[in-house]
Design a protein around this motif. Structure first.
Motif, mmCIF file in Angstrom:
data_model
loop_
_atom_site.group_PDB
_atom_site.id
_atom_site.type_symbol
_atom_site.label_atom_id
_atom_site.label_comp_id
_atom_site.label_asym_id
_atom_site.label_seq_id
_atom_site.Cartn_x
_atom_site.Cartn_y
_atom_site.Cartn_z
ATOM 1 N N ASP A 169 -19.100 -8.292 -40.849
ATOM 2 C CA ASP A 169 -18.767 -6.982 -40.164
ATOM 3 C C ASP A 169 -19.656 -6.477 -39.010
ATOM 4 O O ASP A 169 -19.127 -6.270 -37.970
ATOM 5 C CB ASP A 169 -18.929 -5.618 -41.229
ATOM 6 C CG ASP A 169 -18.552 -4.726 -40.633
ATOM 7 O OD1 ASP A 169 -17.186 -4.443 -40.232
ATOM 8 O OD2 ASP A 169 -19.327 -3.414 -40.484
ATOM 9 N N ALA A 170 -20.830 -6.597 -38.988
ATOM 10 C CA ALA A 170 -21.830 -6.591 -37.929
ATOM 11 C C ALA A 170 -21.603 -7.548 -36.862
ATOM 12 O O ALA A 170 -21.472 -7.457 -35.698
ATOM 13 C CB ALA A 170 -23.197 -6.482 -38.640
ATOM 14 N N ALA A 171 -21.410 -8.809 -37.201
ATOM 15 C CA ALA A 171 -21.195 -9.815 -36.245
ATOM 16 C C ALA A 171 -19.775 -9.675 -35.647
ATOM 17 O O ALA A 171 -19.979 -9.745 -34.483
ATOM 18 C CB ALA A 171 -21.313 -11.245 -36.893
ATOM 19 N N ARG A 172 -18.942 -9.103 -36.368
ATOM 20 C CA ARG A 172 -17.715 -8.835 -35.812
ATOM 21 C C ARG A 172 -17.625 -8.003 -34.585
ATOM 22 O O ARG A 172 -17.244 -7.859 -33.458
ATOM 23 C CB ARG A 172 -16.571 -8.851 -36.642
ATOM 24 C CG ARG A 172 -15.808 -10.102 -37.357
ATOM 25 C CD ARG A 172 -15.231 -9.930 -38.408
ATOM 26 N NE ARG A 172 -14.423 -11.198 -38.656
ATOM 27 C CZ ARG A 172 -13.596 -11.289 -39.779
ATOM 28 N NH1 ARG A 172 -13.466 -10.361 -40.766
ATOM 29 N NH2 ARG A 172 -13.084 -12.233 -40.067
ATOM 30 N N ARG A 173 -18.336 -6.576 -35.072
ATOM 31 C CA ARG A 173 -18.492 -5.604 -34.069
ATOM 32 C C ARG A 173 -19.237 -6.054 -32.906
ATOM 33 O O ARG A 173 -19.216 -5.634 -31.760
ATOM 34 C CB ARG A 173 -19.316 -4.422 -34.675
ATOM 35 C CG ARG A 173 -18.384 -3.685 -35.830
ATOM 36 C CD ARG A 173 -18.994 -2.476 -36.465
ATOM 37 N NE ARG A 173 -19.806 -2.840 -37.505
ATOM 38 C CZ ARG A 173 -21.392 -2.436 -37.587
ATOM 39 N NH1 ARG A 173 -21.687 -1.557 -36.352
ATOM 40 N NH2 ARG A 173 -21.972 -2.708 -38.444
ATOM 41 N N ALA A 174 -20.360 -6.964 -33.110
ATOM 42 C CA ALA A 174 -21.129 -7.360 -31.772
ATOM 43 C C ALA A 174 -20.023 -8.158 -30.902
ATOM 44 O O ALA A 174 -19.994 -8.254 -29.961
ATOM 45 C CB ALA A 174 -22.076 -8.264 -32.447
ATOM 46 N N ARG A 175 -18.997 -8.906 -31.510
ATOM 47 C CA ARG A 175 -18.342 -9.813 -30.821
ATOM 48 C C ARG A 175 -17.328 -8.983 -30.100
ATOM 49 O O ARG A 175 -16.761 -9.135 -28.863
ATOM 50 C CB ARG A 175 -17.509 -10.582 -31.490
ATOM 51 C CG ARG A 175 -16.484 -11.525 -31.098
ATOM 52 C CD ARG A 175 -15.680 -12.498 -31.787
ATOM 53 N NE ARG A 175 -14.946 -13.425 -31.255
ATOM 54 C CZ ARG A 175 -13.877 -14.167 -32.118
ATOM 55 N NH1 ARG A 175 -13.768 -14.071 -33.201
ATOM 56 N NH2 ARG A 175 -13.061 -15.021 -31.243
ATOM 57 N N ARG A 176 -16.883 -7.810 -30.667
ATOM 58 C CA ARG A 176 -15.833 -6.913 -30.059
ATOM 59 C C ARG A 176 -16.587 -6.051 -28.466
ATOM 60 O O ARG A 176 -15.951 -5.718 -27.621
ATOM 61 C CB ARG A 176 -15.342 -5.719 -31.028
ATOM 62 C CG ARG A 176 -14.465 -6.372 -32.011
ATOM 63 C CD ARG A 176 -13.772 -5.184 -32.649
ATOM 64 N NE ARG A 176 -14.398 -4.632 -33.313
ATOM 65 C CZ ARG A 176 -14.529 -4.709 -34.779
ATOM 66 N NH1 ARG A 176 -13.969 -5.772 -35.198
ATOM 67 N NH2 ARG A 176 -15.497 -4.013 -35.602
ATOM 68 N N ARG A 177 -17.797 -6.081 -29.042
ATOM 69 C CA ARG A 177 -18.797 -5.636 -27.616
ATOM 70 C C ARG A 177 -18.805 -6.408 -26.510
ATOM 71 O O ARG A 177 -18.532 -6.050 -25.430
ATOM 72 C CB ARG A 177 -19.839 -4.962 -28.138
ATOM 73 C CG ARG A 177 -20.031 -3.655 -28.795
ATOM 74 C CD ARG A 177 -21.581 -3.055 -28.880
ATOM 75 N NE ARG A 177 -21.457 -1.854 -29.581
ATOM 76 C CZ ARG A 177 -22.504 -1.027 -29.693
ATOM 77 N NH1 ARG A 177 -23.680 -1.484 -29.096
ATOM 78 N NH2 ARG A 177 -22.527 0.182 -30.295
ATOM 79 N N GLU A 178 -18.820 -7.977 -26.993
ATOM 80 C CA GLU A 178 -19.282 -8.793 -26.015
ATOM 81 C C GLU A 178 -18.352 -9.690 -26.200
ATOM 82 O O GLU A 178 -18.796 -10.776 -26.525
ATOM 83 C CB GLU A 178 -20.678 -9.120 -25.771
ATOM 84 C CG GLU A 178 -21.581 -8.080 -25.364
ATOM 85 C CD GLU A 178 -22.860 -8.440 -25.135
ATOM 86 O OE1 GLU A 178 -23.240 -9.403 -24.700
ATOM 87 O OE2 GLU A 178 -23.925 -7.518 -25.381
ATOM 88 N N PRO A 179 -17.126 -9.742 -25.894
ATOM 89 C CA PRO A 179 -15.967 -10.798 -26.336
ATOM 90 C C PRO A 179 -16.448 -12.163 -25.506
ATOM 91 O O PRO A 179 -15.785 -13.323 -25.981
ATOM 92 C CB PRO A 179 -14.614 -9.970 -26.253
ATOM 93 C CG PRO A 179 -15.103 -9.090 -25.258
ATOM 94 C CD PRO A 179 -16.300 -8.572 -25.439
ATOM 95 N N ASP A 180 -16.748 -12.033 -24.273
ATOM 96 C CA ASP A 180 -16.972 -12.958 -23.484
ATOM 97 C C ASP A 180 -18.047 -13.908 -23.674
ATOM 98 O O ASP A 180 -18.273 -14.976 -23.192
ATOM 99 C CB ASP A 180 -16.941 -12.634 -22.059
ATOM 100 C CG ASP A 180 -15.618 -12.112 -21.609
ATOM 101 O OD1 ASP A 180 -14.757 -12.527 -21.994
ATOM 102 O OD2 ASP A 180 -15.801 -10.855 -20.973
ATOM 103 N N ASP A 181 -19.195 -13.378 -24.650
ATOM 104 C CA ASP A 181 -20.451 -14.138 -24.843
ATOM 105 C C ASP A 181 -19.957 -15.189 -26.222
ATOM 106 O O ASP A 181 -19.671 -14.815 -27.251
ATOM 107 C CB ASP A 181 -21.408 -13.086 -25.296
ATOM 108 C CG ASP A 181 -22.845 -13.658 -25.655
ATOM 109 O OD1 ASP A 181 -23.062 -14.902 -25.827
ATOM 110 O OD2 ASP A 181 -23.809 -13.050 -25.443
ATOM 111 N N PRO A 182 -20.170 -16.498 -25.844
ATOM 112 C CA PRO A 182 -19.921 -17.581 -26.766
ATOM 113 C C PRO A 182 -20.812 -17.250 -28.058
ATOM 114 O O PRO A 182 -20.546 -17.531 -29.014
ATOM 115 C CB PRO A 182 -20.222 -18.775 -26.173
ATOM 116 C CG PRO A 182 -20.885 -18.432 -24.777
ATOM 117 C CD PRO A 182 -20.489 -17.084 -24.559
ATOM 118 N N ASP A 183 -21.961 -16.788 -27.968
ATOM 119 C CA ASP A 183 -22.861 -16.661 -29.075
ATOM 120 C C ASP A 183 -22.505 -15.581 -29.910
ATOM 121 O O ASP A 183 -22.705 -15.918 -31.422
ATOM 122 C CB ASP A 183 -24.271 -16.267 -28.469
ATOM 123 C CG ASP A 183 -24.919 -17.251 -27.690
ATOM 124 O OD1 ASP A 183 -24.762 -18.466 -27.819
ATOM 125 O OD2 ASP A 183 -25.871 -16.960 -26.950
#
Length: 568
Positions: free
Chosen positions: A474-488
């Motif tokens: 869940d935390a990783a997905r929220r991080a991805r939503r904040r920076e969807p262009d960051d491949p990491d």
């Protein structure tokens, strides 16, 4: 030119000069240990205050019909429109470790307006503040080689000193630019001028920055000619002595002279600029938004550029004109060029040519290195200060606007600094509660959320508690939503899905990451593992073959990648 002509006359200073000098010095030398980003956090606060002071001044200049100010305002408005059009909050701030989004773009515009408003008796102190900031960085850089300053969060970078700036290229650029102000000091105070020249040369040497060394030589030659034979020779001798001293105190590291003797080509930058051209063609008018060069250019990455490190990405174009062509489009680039050309023409006959020489030194740096959160605005402040004085219009309204904006800037700066302190302690202690607070304080960055995911995974492993893995996802997905262009961020989600046994979903998520960074070794290897778990061994082998950048031809790598990405 005579010593008397170079020396600044002694006169009473305007009351507004002291805060301005403090702003310039802090922009060059502020460092806040125990924050997560000691070289960035304080400087972001300085830029925010500069925006608060400078934007009302810019409005006054525009209302008075000042042409360079009108170009600057048009560029700032266009960059703001590019940010809105990008649909990305990261365009406001830039990436976590650069902070060169709209904040720096508008900061450069605001600092230019501040420079235009510097009173005539403030030009000399302004140069001294810049010089002292550069000397402070040079002193710390030299000290790094003698005693080590890691306890104060001052680290070497690739065996090169960083001073208070966190990166040797920033240190070298500042030292070389600050040298432009030494001749005026040397003309008035021989001992102080020699000491400063010696120190700045040593700082340039221990930075290991080749371009800065070349610029330093040009600036010193210019200064020596202005000073005349005797003092000019003293300047040259002090610089040679400083370079030699830098070699002695930094014997274990990479010095500028050592690195210039075996120069590396700029092939990587040229390749990066080629990929930037493809990004410009995709959004030629409004661009991708300030601070989003990585998001724009990385999907076009070739195996040739990936050789520097398949997961080591360029956050900046390493050329200011290419950077803004990508991030604000060709219209934004045209407005930027119009602003800079009209500004230089306006200040060309300045009685303080050291301002333009220092700005020119920083411009050379900007042609081959990334923007910097304060060096870029300082470059424009110097250009603005070189222009003829313009009395600000509507002084009372300007002061009210500055006060209101400064109050808001201080609040935002306080949140940023507290957030960095909170995140530093959370990351050190693996404290989930503090990462949650940091995630709120440091919006829109994803870094604290990624740390949350990492803590949950650590607890799952060390306590053998699989119930910690879903919160990590869940935390990783929220991080991805904040920076969807960051491949990491996408790779982190895919890795956790694979750990949960959701291999098919993991394999598809790795494909998303490879759209963002085509040659990511982490993504290719991770997809290979997920495909192996699904029994698709041929595709998995192709994924691993696509990571062998050093030993295979580009055509072979592309064939392997194509097989790797097949959905069935």
């Amino acid at each position: 030119m005579t010593d008397a002509a170079l020396a600044s006359p002694r006169q009473e200073r305007s009351p507004s000069v002291a805060p301005l000098c403090a702003l310039v010095f802090l922009a060059a030398a502020v460092h806040i240990p125990q924050t997560f980003r000691p070289q960035i956090t304080g400087r972001a606060a300085v830029v925010l205050l500069g925006v608060a002071v400078g934007l009302p001044l810019l409005v006054g200049l525009v209302r008075s019909g000042d042409r360079p100010a009108m170009w600057a305002a048009a560029f700032g408005l266009w960059a703001t429109g590019s940010t809105v059009a990008s649909g990305s909050a990261i365009s406001l701030t830039g990436t976590f470790f650069t902070v060169t989004g709209l904040i720096v773009t508008i900061g450069a515009v605001a600092f230019y307006a501040i420079g235009r408003a510097v009173p005539a008796d403030g030009i000399g102190p302004l140069g001294i503040a810049f010089l002292v900031g550069g000397a402070a960085n040079a002193f710390v850089a030299v000290l790094q080689g003698i005693v080590g300053l890691e306890v104060y969060d001052i680290w070497f970078y690739d065996g090169r000193a960083t001073g208070l700036l966190g990166n040797p290229v920033f240190l070298g650029a500042l030292c070389a630019a600050a040298m432009a102000f030494v001749p005026r000091v040397l003309a008035a105070r021989l001992d102080a001028g020699v000491a400063l020249a010696f120190l700045l040369a040593a700082g340039t040497q221990v930075s290991g920055t080749r371009s800065a060394l070349v610029v330093l030589v040009v600036v010193v030659a210019w200064g020596a000619v202005r000073l005349g034979t005797r003092r000019g020779l003293l300047l040259v001798a002090a610089v040679v002595g400083g370079i030699a001293f830098g070699s002695v105190v930094h014997v274990q590291g990479s010095t500028a002279v050592n690195r210039i003797q075996s120069p590396e080509g700029i092939a990587n930058r040229v390749e990066n600029w080629r990929e930037a051209g493809l990004a410009v063609m995709e959004r030629p008018v409004v661009g991708w938004g300030p601070g989003r060069f990585r998001a724009a250019a990385t999907p076009h990455r070739t195996p040739k550029l990936a050789l520097i490190g398949p997961d080591r990405l360029y956050d900046d174009a390493h050329n200011v004109f290419v950077e803004y062509a990508v991030t604000t489009g060709l219209v934004g680039l045209a407005l930027l060029v119009g602003w800079w050309v009209t500004s230089v023409r306006l200040g060309w006959r300045t009685t303080h040519p050291e301002l333009l020489v220092a700005a020119g030194a920083l411009l050379v740096y900007h042609l081959v290195e990334p923007q910097h959160i304060t060096l870029t605005p300082l470059m424009l402040l110097l250009v603005g200060a070189a222009a003829p004085r313009r009395a600000p219009a509507a002084a009372r309204a300007t002061r009210w606007a500055q006060g209101a904006l400064a109050a808001a800037a201080l609040v935002v700066a306080g949140v940023l600094i507290v957030g960095d302190f909170t995140y530093r302690s959370a990351d050190t202690d693996f404290d989930l509660a503090r990462t949650r607070r940091a995630a709120t304080l440091l919006w829109p960055w994803a870094r604290p959320l990624s740390t949350q995911a990492r803590i949950h995974l650590f607890l799952a492993r060390t306590q053998k508690d699989p119930s910690e893995i879903p919160p990590a996802l869940d935390a990783a997905r929220r991080a991805r939503r904040r920076e969807p262009d960051d491949p990491d961020r996408t790779i982190a989600v895919a890795a956790i899905l694979d750990q949960l046994g959701r291999h098919d979903e993991s394999a598809r998520t790795y494909v998303d990451a490879l759209r963002l960074n085509p040659w990511s070794e982490q993504a290719l290897t991770g997809r290979a593992d997920a495909l192996d778990a699904l029994g698709r061994h041929e595709a998995a082998a192709a994924c691993r073959a696509a990571t062998r950048l050093q030993t295979r031809t580009e055509s072979a790598l592309r064939r392997s990648r194509s097989v790797c990405l097949r959905t069935s």
